[in-house]
Design a protein around this motif. Structure first.
Motif, mmCIF file in Angstrom:
data_model
loop_
_atom_site.group_PDB
_atom_site.id
_atom_site.type_symbol
_atom_site.label_atom_id
_atom_site.label_comp_id
_atom_site.label_asym_id
_atom_site.label_seq_id
_atom_site.Cartn_x
_atom_site.Cartn_y
_atom_site.Cartn_z
ATOM 1 N N GLN A 86 5.936 0.157 -4.575
ATOM 2 C CA GLN A 86 6.772 -0.130 -3.381
ATOM 3 C C GLN A 86 7.553 -1.333 -3.358
ATOM 4 O O GLN A 86 8.775 -1.157 -2.620
ATOM 5 N N LYS A 209 -6.920 4.114 0.476
ATOM 6 C CA LYS A 209 -5.758 4.573 1.102
ATOM 7 C C LYS A 209 -4.553 3.482 1.175
ATOM 8 O O LYS A 209 -3.143 3.588 0.667
ATOM 9 N N GLU A 210 -5.200 2.129 1.474
ATOM 10 C CA GLU A 210 -3.963 1.119 1.413
ATOM 11 C C GLU A 210 -3.491 0.715 -0.081
ATOM 12 O O GLU A 210 -2.174 0.392 -0.185
ATOM 13 N N ARG A 213 -1.177 3.288 -0.927
ATOM 14 C CA ARG A 213 0.149 3.255 -0.173
ATOM 15 C C ARG A 213 1.141 1.966 -0.617
ATOM 16 O O ARG A 213 2.152 1.906 -0.769
ATOM 17 N N GLU A 214 0.293 0.855 -0.940
ATOM 18 C CA GLU A 214 0.893 -0.318 -1.539
ATOM 19 C C GLU A 214 1.686 0.108 -2.945
ATOM 20 O O GLU A 214 2.576 -0.707 -3.011
#
Length: 247
Positions: A86, A209-210, A213-214
């Protein structure tokens, strides 16, 4: 801040000259990595930079490590190079259950350089700026005692600290088994505080989850909660990093 930075860069370049080397051709972002790593101390940064130049010339005289130099390490297909995260960092993933301590330590050191150089090189198109970073993912799933290689881990992190300052954006460690905790404690003794702060041991669902996401679902392989396919690093084509002013 800009004036302080520019002054420090000028002092560092002068210190490099006094040490009998040259920073000519190296852009400010490259030199800034060494300054940041040395808390903006120009003399310490210059010393680190010159040591890096000498190390690079010694271990990587051709400017890059060819695959023919690290055949034994590549044949297990244990390292993967995914797309950009990301935050536009290339993602290198290591499946340690395919790794065994190297018999040829010199080849292993060259392999570490091959991995880091190629991962960094995949972050830019054309000529690099000098401040590109990477994300590392170390997967410990299904490892046995035969796969444990504290020496190899220490070598990898020490190379990052000494010769690739400010290149590591973050390192995620997945699926750490109970018997590896003591190994990690040993390895951690060789890591600087700044390095340890970038390492995340993913141990619960929120952290998983983090992590997803990252890094990004488009980048992460399906096995890790994403939608991408695993791509062995030797199957990725990039323009090699050169030894000298492009680093």
């Amino acid at each position: 801040m800009d004036e302080r930075r520019d002054f420090a860069l000028t002092q560092m370049r002068n210190s490099v000259e006094k040490l009998g080397s040259s920073s000519e051709g190296y852009k400010n972002p490259t030199l800034m990595r060494f300054l940041v790593a040395q808390s903006m101390d120009p003399d310490k940064a210059a010393k680190m930079f010159v040591q890096w130049q000498k190390w690079r010339a010694s271990l990587v005289p051709n400017g890059f490590i060819s695959e023919s130099e690290v055949v034994d390490e590549l044949e297990t297909r244990k390292v993967f190079l995914q797309d950009l995260s990301q935050d536009k960092y290339p993602v290198m993933l290591i499946q340690t259950n395919k790794h065994f301590p190297a018999e040829d330590q010199n080849q292993f050191k060259k392999f570490v350089v091959y991995l880091l150089d190629k991962t960094i090189a995949s972050a830019f198109k054309g000529r690099e700026i000098g401040n590109e970073k990477l994300i590392g993912v170390i997967d410990l799933q299904s490892i046995s005692y035969r796969n444990i290689d504290a020496r190899g881990l220490i070598t990898g992190f020490q190379f990052l600290q000494a010769y690739y300052p400010e290149r590591l954006a973050k390192c995620y460690i997945l699926h750490m088994p109970w018997f590896f905790v003591s190994v990690w404690r040993l390895v951690s003794r060789f890591l600087e505080k700044a390095t340890l702060e970038k390492i995340v041991i993913v141990s619960n669902e929120d952290e998983r989850k983090e992590f997803i996401r990252e890094v990004g679902e488009e980048v992460l392989p399906e096995e890790y909660g994403g939608r991408a396919k695993l791509v062995a690093i030797q199957d990725v084509e990039v323009t090699p990093m050169e030894n000298g002013p492009t680093n």
